[in-house]
Design an enzyme around this catalytic site. Structure first.
Site, short mmCIF file in Angstrom:
data_model
loop_
_atom_site.label_atom_id
_atom_site.label_comp_id
_atom_site.label_asym_id
_atom_site.label_seq_id
_atom_site.Cartn_x
_atom_site.Cartn_y
_atom_site.Cartn_z
N THR A 239 -22.01 -16.66 29.07
CA THR A 239 -21.24 -16.24 30.25
C THR A 239 -19.76 -16.20 29.90
O THR A 239 -19.31 -16.98 29.06
CB THR A 239 -21.50 -17.25 31.39
OG1 THR A 239 -22.90 -17.26 31.65
CG2 THR A 239 -20.76 -16.89 32.66
N SER B 217 -15.80 -13.79 29.65
CA SER B 217 -15.24 -12.49 29.29
C SER B 217 -15.50 -12.11 27.82
O SER B 217 -15.63 -10.93 27.51
CB SER B 217 -13.74 -12.49 29.57
OG SER B 217 -13.10 -13.52 28.84
N ALA C 191 -16.33 -20.32 24.70
CA ALA C 191 -15.99 -21.73 24.94
C ALA C 191 -14.55 -21.80 25.43
O ALA C 191 -13.77 -20.86 25.23
CB ALA C 191 -16.17 -22.55 23.68
N ASP C 192 -14.21 -22.93 26.05
CA ASP C 192 -12.85 -23.12 26.56
C ASP C 192 -11.98 -23.93 25.60
O ASP C 192 -10.77 -23.75 25.55
CB ASP C 192 -12.91 -23.81 27.92
CG ASP C 192 -13.77 -23.00 28.89
OD1 ASP C 192 -13.53 -21.78 28.99
OD2 ASP C 192 -14.68 -23.57 29.48
N LYS D 138 -17.01 -26.37 27.68
CA LYS D 138 -17.41 -25.11 28.31
C LYS D 138 -17.54 -25.32 29.82
O LYS D 138 -17.54 -26.44 30.29
CB LYS D 138 -18.78 -24.67 27.76
CG LYS D 138 -18.71 -24.18 26.33
CD LYS D 138 -20.04 -23.66 25.82
CE LYS D 138 -20.74 -22.74 26.72
NZ LYS D 138 -19.95 -21.58 27.20
N GLU E 271 -26.20 -22.72 30.42
CA GLU E 271 -25.71 -22.49 29.05
C GLU E 271 -26.23 -23.59 28.12
O GLU E 271 -26.74 -23.32 27.04
CB GLU E 271 -24.17 -22.47 29.03
CG GLU E 271 -23.59 -21.23 29.69
CD GLU E 271 -22.08 -21.25 29.84
OE1 GLU E 271 -21.50 -20.18 29.99
OE2 GLU E 271 -21.47 -22.34 29.82
N LYS F 242 -8.15 -21.04 21.78
CA LYS F 242 -9.11 -22.05 22.24
C LYS F 242 -9.21 -23.24 21.27
O LYS F 242 -9.89 -24.22 21.58
CB LYS F 242 -10.51 -21.43 22.38
CG LYS F 242 -10.57 -20.17 23.25
CD LYS F 242 -10.45 -20.49 24.70
CE LYS F 242 -10.65 -19.29 25.60
NZ LYS F 242 -11.97 -18.75 25.62
O1 LIG Z 1 -18.28 -21.68 29.50
C1 LIG Z 1 -18.13 -20.58 29.94
C2 LIG Z 1 -18.65 -20.17 31.26
O2 LIG Z 1 -19.24 -21.24 31.95
C3 LIG Z 1 -17.42 -19.53 29.14
O3 LIG Z 1 -18.18 -19.26 28.00
C4 LIG Z 1 -16.07 -20.03 28.74
O4 LIG Z 1 -15.35 -20.34 29.92
C5 LIG Z 1 -15.28 -18.98 27.93
O5 LIG Z 1 -15.03 -17.86 28.72
P1 LIG Z 1 -14.10 -16.69 28.22
O6 LIG Z 1 -14.78 -16.04 27.07
O7 LIG Z 1 -13.95 -15.79 29.42
O8 LIG Z 1 -12.77 -17.29 27.82
#
Ligand SMILES: O=C(CO)[C@H](O)[C@H](O)COP(=O)(O)O
Length: 229
Positions: free
Chosen positions: A28, A30, A87-88, A98, A107, A125
């Site tokens: 999930t 972007s 991932a964040d 995440k 996930e 990140k």
């Molecule tokens: O853990 C997540 C969703 O629950 C996403 O994978 C994470 O937030 C990264 O998102 P993005 O690619 O938009 O930066």
């Protein structure tokens, strides 16, 4: 390369790991959204055959259907060959935070079971330790949110109930639960904290993914770099 181009570059790189007849966990967010779109194109063009996606969220499911990736549920497959997700935060040992997208429970269920878990991030990140920039999202049974937020003070964390933006009140996850965003000072032992948080009654799952990623593809200004075990 700007951040958006980095996301596209890692999404393209991840396609190299997908083969005919694979069952693919679809993450999930972007970055993964690009991966799902590109995967769908390969399937629609006939360059990949008999590939199925197991979505980790309604977002992933809708994107997969739109892109032409055949979707199946976790309970319809014998195994997941590979999972691809964003991932964040990523620390030097490839531990992750995440759950910004509130999809952390599905996930983790899917990525834990995947034969290989590939993480897609841009270089913003990367952190020295988990918790450096982001809170840890914790999915909780709704009625328990306040008690759990108070209990988190024992861990020196301050927790906030995540509020929705295009709906009044709190974010409700795909599983019908609430999200607490818990800010820790510094997470010294991610695996230990991941287990401890899940021991609190009412916690469904938390966003620390310790010791689970097999490969991290990092989009940088100089191209895609790899972190691997
Ligand atoms: O853990 C997540 C969703 O629950 C996403 O994978 C994470 O937030 C990264 O998102 P993005 O690619 O938009 O930066």
């Amino acid at each position: 390369m700007n951040v958006e181009e980095m996301k596209k570059a890692v999404a393209k790189e991840a396609l190299k790991f997908i083969e005919d007849e694979m069952v693919v966990g679809l993450g999930t967010g972007s970055t993964t959204a690009y991966f799902i779109k590109y995967l769908g194109k390969l399937i629609m063009d006939g360059e990949l055959e008999e590939v199925y996606g197991v979505p980790t969220s309604y977002q992933a499911r809708l994107l997969a259907l739109e892109a032409g990736v055949p979707v199946v549920g976790l309970d319809e497959v014998d195994a997941i060959d590979i999972a691809v997700d964003g991932a964040d935060e990523v620390d030097p040992q490839m531990n992750l935070i995440k759950g910004r997208g509130a999809a952390l429970t599905m996930e983790k269920i899917i990525e834990y079971r995947a034969g290989m878990f590939v993480v897609l991030v841009d270089e913003t990140k990367l952190v020295e330790w988990l918790g450096q920039k982001m809170p840890v999202p914790i999915e909780v049974v709704p009625v328990a949110w306040r008690a759990i937020a108070e209990e988190l003070e024992v861990f020196n964390a301050t927790a906030q109930l995540r509020m929705a933006e295009k709906k009044d009140g709190p974010v409700v996850t795909d599983n019908g639960n609430f999200i607490l965003d818990a800010k820790f000072h510094r997470i010294e032992d991610p695996l230990d904290l991941e287990i401890e948080l899940n021991n609190i009654p009412g916690v469904v799952e938390n966003g620390i993914f310790a010791d689970i990623a097999d490969l991290v593809l990092v989009g940088t200004k100089d191209g895609v770099k790899r972190m691997e075990r």
